[in-house]
Design a protein around this motif. Structure first.
Motif, PDB file in Angstrom:
ATOM      1  N   SER A   1       1.891   6.452   5.295  1.00 47.23           N
ATOM      2  CA  SER A   1       0.742   6.906   6.087  1.00 47.23           C
ATOM      3  C   SER A   1       0.721   6.265   7.469  1.00 47.23           C
ATOM      4  CB  SER A   1      -0.539   6.512   5.323  1.00 47.23           C
ATOM      5  OG  SER A   1      -1.694   6.816   6.060  1.00 47.23           O
ATOM      6  N   ILE A  27       0.795   4.583  10.918  1.00 45.14           N
ATOM      7  CA  ILE A  27       1.796   3.944  11.786  1.00 45.14           C
ATOM      8  C   ILE A  27       3.123   3.766  11.040  1.00 45.14           C
ATOM      9  CG2 ILE A  27       2.347   1.759  12.951  1.00 45.14           C
ATOM     10  CD1 ILE A  27      -0.759   1.586  13.570  1.00 45.14           C
ATOM     11  N   ASP A  62       5.920   2.194  -0.127  1.00 49.04           N
ATOM     12  CA  ASP A  62       4.465   2.402  -0.161  1.00 49.04           C
ATOM     13  C   ASP A  62       4.068   2.526  -1.628  1.00 49.04           C
ATOM     14  OD1 ASP A  62       2.422   3.606   2.299  1.00 49.04           O
ATOM     15  OD2 ASP A  62       1.740   3.802   0.224  1.00 49.04           O
ATOM     16  N   LYS A  97       2.328  10.703  -0.762  1.00 44.74           N
ATOM     17  CA  LYS A  97       2.333  10.613   0.706  1.00 44.74           C
ATOM     18  C   LYS A  97       3.756  10.355   1.220  1.00 44.74           C
ATOM     19  CE  LYS A  97      -2.155   8.851   2.213  1.00 44.74           C
ATOM     20  NZ  LYS A  97      -2.825   7.592   2.578  1.00 44.74           N
ATOM     21  N   ASP A 102       4.121  -1.940  -4.806  1.00 40.94           N
ATOM     22  CA  ASP A 102       2.950  -2.659  -4.295  1.00 40.94           C
ATOM     23  C   ASP A 102       3.484  -3.932  -3.656  1.00 40.94           C
ATOM     24  OD1 ASP A 102       0.804  -4.326  -3.927  1.00 40.94           O
ATOM     25  OD2 ASP A 102      -0.055  -4.020  -5.928  1.00 40.94           O
ATOM     26  N   VAL A 103       3.404  -4.023  -2.338  1.00 44.51           N
ATOM     27  CA  VAL A 103       4.033  -5.169  -1.653  1.00 44.51           C
ATOM     28  C   VAL A 103       3.437  -6.509  -2.084  1.00 44.51           C
ATOM     29  CG1 VAL A 103       4.879  -3.951   0.413  1.00 44.51           C
ATOM     30  CG2 VAL A 103       2.538  -4.871   0.392  1.00 44.51           C
ATOM     31  N   SER A 138       4.131  -3.051   7.842  1.00 41.39           N
ATOM     32  CA  SER A 138       2.984  -2.263   8.330  1.00 41.39           C
ATOM     33  C   SER A 138       1.914  -2.083   7.258  1.00 41.39           C
ATOM     34  CB  SER A 138       3.468  -0.887   8.823  1.00 41.39           C
ATOM     35  OG  SER A 138       2.441  -0.166   9.439  1.00 41.39           O
ATOM     36  N   TYR A 197     -10.745  -9.262   7.538  1.00 40.24           N
ATOM     37  CA  TYR A 197      -9.542  -8.556   8.025  1.00 40.24           C
ATOM     38  C   TYR A 197      -9.013  -9.253   9.280  1.00 40.24           C
ATOM     39  CZ  TYR A 197      -6.957  -4.614  10.218  1.00 40.24           C
ATOM     40  OH  TYR A 197      -6.019  -3.812  10.829  1.00 40.24           O
ATOM     41  N   LYS A 202      -5.382 -11.192  10.083  1.00 46.40           N
ATOM     42  CA  LYS A 202      -4.483 -10.771  11.170  1.00 46.40           C
ATOM     43  C   LYS A 202      -4.199 -11.950  12.115  1.00 46.40           C
ATOM     44  CE  LYS A 202      -3.738  -6.352  10.246  1.00 46.40           C
ATOM     45  NZ  LYS A 202      -2.401  -5.895   9.815  1.00 46.40           N
ATOM     46  N   THR A 212      -6.141   3.347  16.520  1.00 41.18           N
ATOM     47  CA  THR A 212      -5.030   4.308  16.464  1.00 41.18           C
ATOM     48  C   THR A 212      -5.342   5.298  15.346  1.00 41.18           C
ATOM     49  OG1 THR A 212      -3.533   2.507  17.083  1.00 41.18           O
ATOM     50  CG2 THR A 212      -2.508   4.479  16.163  1.00 41.18           C
ATOM     51  N   THR A 264      -5.393   6.984  12.315  1.00 44.60           N
ATOM     52  CA  THR A 264      -4.777   6.971  10.980  1.00 44.60           C
ATOM     53  C   THR A 264      -5.926   7.064   9.970  1.00 44.60           C
ATOM     54  OG1 THR A 264      -4.939   4.574  10.604  1.00 44.60           O
ATOM     55  CG2 THR A 264      -2.987   5.330  11.808  1.00 44.60           C
TER      56      THR A 264
HETATM   57  N1  LIG Z   1      -4.974   2.425  12.821  1.00 47.21           N
HETATM   58  C1  LIG Z   1      -5.529   1.455  13.541  1.00 47.21           C
HETATM   59  O1  LIG Z   1      -6.499   1.674  14.287  1.00 47.21           O
HETATM   60  C2  LIG Z   1      -4.944   0.071  13.490  1.00 47.21           C
HETATM   61  C3  LIG Z   1      -5.327  -0.844  14.475  1.00 47.21           C
HETATM   62  C4  LIG Z   1      -4.794  -2.130  14.432  1.00 47.21           C
HETATM   63  C5  LIG Z   1      -3.889  -2.486  13.465  1.00 47.21           C
HETATM   64  N2  LIG Z   1      -3.533  -1.576  12.508  1.00 47.21           N
HETATM   65  C6  LIG Z   1      -2.548  -2.010  11.502  1.00 47.21           C
HETATM   66  O2  LIG Z   1      -1.503  -1.062  11.444  1.00 47.21           O
HETATM   67  C7  LIG Z   1      -0.877  -1.115  10.146  1.00 47.21           C
HETATM   68  C8  LIG Z   1      -0.760   0.282   9.583  1.00 47.21           C
HETATM   69  O3  LIG Z   1      -2.074   0.787   9.324  1.00 47.21           O
HETATM   70  P1  LIG Z   1      -2.449   2.321   9.507  1.00 47.21           P
HETATM   71  O4  LIG Z   1      -3.510   2.394  10.510  1.00 47.21           O
HETATM   72  O5  LIG Z   1      -1.221   3.116   9.655  1.00 47.21           O
HETATM   73  O6  LIG Z   1      -3.177   2.561   8.093  1.00 47.21           O
HETATM   74  P2  LIG Z   1      -2.866   3.583   6.928  1.00 47.21           P
HETATM   75  O7  LIG Z   1      -2.716   4.951   7.480  1.00 47.21           O
HETATM   76  O8  LIG Z   1      -3.949   3.348   5.916  1.00 47.21           O
HETATM   77  O9  LIG Z   1      -1.456   3.098   6.358  1.00 47.21           O
HETATM   78  C9  LIG Z   1      -1.316   1.937   5.578  1.00 47.21           C
HETATM   79  C10 LIG Z   1      -0.363   2.251   4.446  1.00 47.21           C
HETATM   80  O10 LIG Z   1      -0.140   1.048   3.700  1.00 47.21           O
HETATM   81  C11 LIG Z   1      -0.181   1.400   2.315  1.00 47.21           C
HETATM   82  N3  LIG Z   1      -0.496   0.260   1.483  1.00 47.21           N
HETATM   83  C12 LIG Z   1      -1.698  -0.332   1.295  1.00 47.21           C
HETATM   84  N4  LIG Z   1      -1.602  -1.324   0.414  1.00 47.21           N
HETATM   85  C13 LIG Z   1      -0.297  -1.359   0.005  1.00 47.21           C
HETATM   86  C14 LIG Z   1       0.406  -2.160  -0.921  1.00 47.21           C
HETATM   87  N5  LIG Z   1      -0.201  -3.127  -1.620  1.00 47.21           N
HETATM   88  N6  LIG Z   1       1.734  -1.913  -1.100  1.00 47.21           N
HETATM   89  C15 LIG Z   1       2.354  -0.932  -0.416  1.00 47.21           C
HETATM   90  N7  LIG Z   1       1.720  -0.133   0.468  1.00 47.21           N
HETATM   91  C16 LIG Z   1       0.403  -0.348   0.674  1.00 47.21           C
HETATM   92  C17 LIG Z   1      -1.278   2.439   2.264  1.00 47.21           C
HETATM   93  O11 LIG Z   1      -1.232   3.155   1.037  1.00 47.21           O
HETATM   94  P3  LIG Z   1      -2.598   3.855   0.514  1.00 47.21           P
HETATM   95  O12 LIG Z   1      -2.917   4.967   1.465  1.00 47.21           O
HETATM   96  O13 LIG Z   1      -2.219   4.313  -0.850  1.00 47.21           O
HETATM   97  O14 LIG Z   1      -3.631   2.755   0.535  1.00 47.21           O
HETATM   98  C18 LIG Z   1      -0.948   3.279   3.476  1.00 47.21           C
HETATM   99  O15 LIG Z   1       0.010   4.265   3.154  1.00 47.21           O
HETATM  100  C19 LIG Z   1      -1.755  -2.039   9.310  1.00 47.21           C
HETATM  101  O16 LIG Z   1      -1.141  -3.326   9.275  1.00 47.21           O
HETATM  102  C20 LIG Z   1      -3.063  -2.098  10.077  1.00 47.21           C
HETATM  103  O17 LIG Z   1      -3.778  -3.284   9.829  1.00 47.21           O
HETATM  104  C21 LIG Z   1      -4.033  -0.312  12.497  1.00 47.21           C
END
Ligand SMILES: NC(=O)c1ccc[n+]([C@@H]2O[C@H](COP(=O)([O-])OP(=O)(O)OC[C@H]3O[C@@H](n4cnc5c(N)ncnc54)[C@H](OP(=O)(O)O)[C@@H]3O)[C@@H](O)[C@H]2O)c1
Length: 248
Positions: free
Chosen positions: A15, A17, A36, A41, A62-63, A89, A154, A158, A187, A189
């Protein structure tokens, strides 16, 4: 960019990023390992990756689980024989105040995924990254440098990730391994929707200088740059990509 022959592990590849990053590595001809928990997905993402013709593996894991983390590294080595890049990520975000009864439960749910898993994957991958003089890209957040309300747990994790990134860079640099972080701002997502926050990305536009929200491909482009030899002199850095959010 051509990353032919490079072996890249991307966690959270189902999902947002992580998904766009896996797609861009495949487009750059890297051998990509998609990790993932969500198999459905990842199937969508892997179809897009396969269209570029590069080799890939999909690992449902599950990481935060010790055995799964070991399986990610072992499976990658068995298939490709080496590791060049680890992109961390995968993360979850939980919205909530220190005054909420659920605060500690949210923290306990996040700490193993957002921090411990990255430490563990780093330990497991490091001996192989030393062999390839590879690198690690950790996805942090502008939240690590802000004091926004209701994302304290959170944000704290970070901030710890930023420090671990520098620590790992300092320790592994003499072995030729680079370790960097990227701190995105908002971003598009699924992360806000899944966090339980009572706002949307559109509500956050006015909190940026450029009055915009990033797309995942903007972050993925920066990840590929940091993972490539173009950034051979960069280690221990934390790149902010936030439309000017931190300056507001
Ligand atoms: N989007 C933003 O605005 C934003 C801003 C700053 C930083 N970030 C960081 O960017 C990174 C990516 O986030 P994203 O926004 O792309 O979010 P996202 O769309 O929710 O993607 C995160 C992915 O990680 C998976 N995941 C969660 N727990 C896991 C586990 N235990 N083992 C394996 N996979 C797991 C999720 O699976 P499920 O869907 O099944 O939970 C999801 O597919 C994260 O580190 C986030 O903190 C995002």
């Amino acid at each position: 960019m051509n990353l032919k022959g490079k072996v890249v592990i991307v966690s959270g590849a189902g999902s947002g990023i992580g998904a766009k990053t896996a797609e861009f590595f495949s487009r750059a001809n890297a051998n990509t390992v998609l990790v993932d928990m969500n198999e459905a997905k990842m199937k969508n993402v892997s179809e897009k990756c396969k269209a570029f013709g590069a080799e890939l593996i999909v690992i449902k894991a599950d990481v935060s689980n010790n055995e799964d983390a070991k399986r990610i590294i072992d499976t990658t080595l068995k298939k490709f024989g080496k590791i060049d890049v680890l992109v961390n990520s995968a993360a979850v975000a939980c919205y909530g105040s220190i005054l909420d009864e659920t605060f500690m439960k949210s923290y306990d749910g996040m700490v193993n995924i957002n921090l411990r898993a990255i430490l563990q994957l780093t330990c497991l991958a490091a001996p192989y990254l030393i062999k390839t003089k590879g690198n690690i890209v950790n996805i942090s957040s502008v939240a690590s440098m802000q004091t926004s309300r209701n994302i304290g747990a959170y944000a704290t994790l970070k901030a710890a990730l930023n420090h671990f990134t520098r620590t790992a860079a300092a320790e592994l640099g003499c072995s030729g391994v680079r370790v960097n972080a990227i701190s995105p701002g908002p971003t598009y997502t699924d992360i806000i929707k899944n966090s339980g926050a009572p706002f949307t990305f559109e509500d956050l536009k006015s909190a940026t200088l450029l009055n915009r929200i990033s797309e995942p491909d903007e972050i993925a482009d920066l990840i590929l740059y940091l993972a490539s030899d173009k950034s051979k002199g960069i280690t221990g850095s934390n790149f902010v990509i936030d439309n000017g959010n931190l300056l507001m």
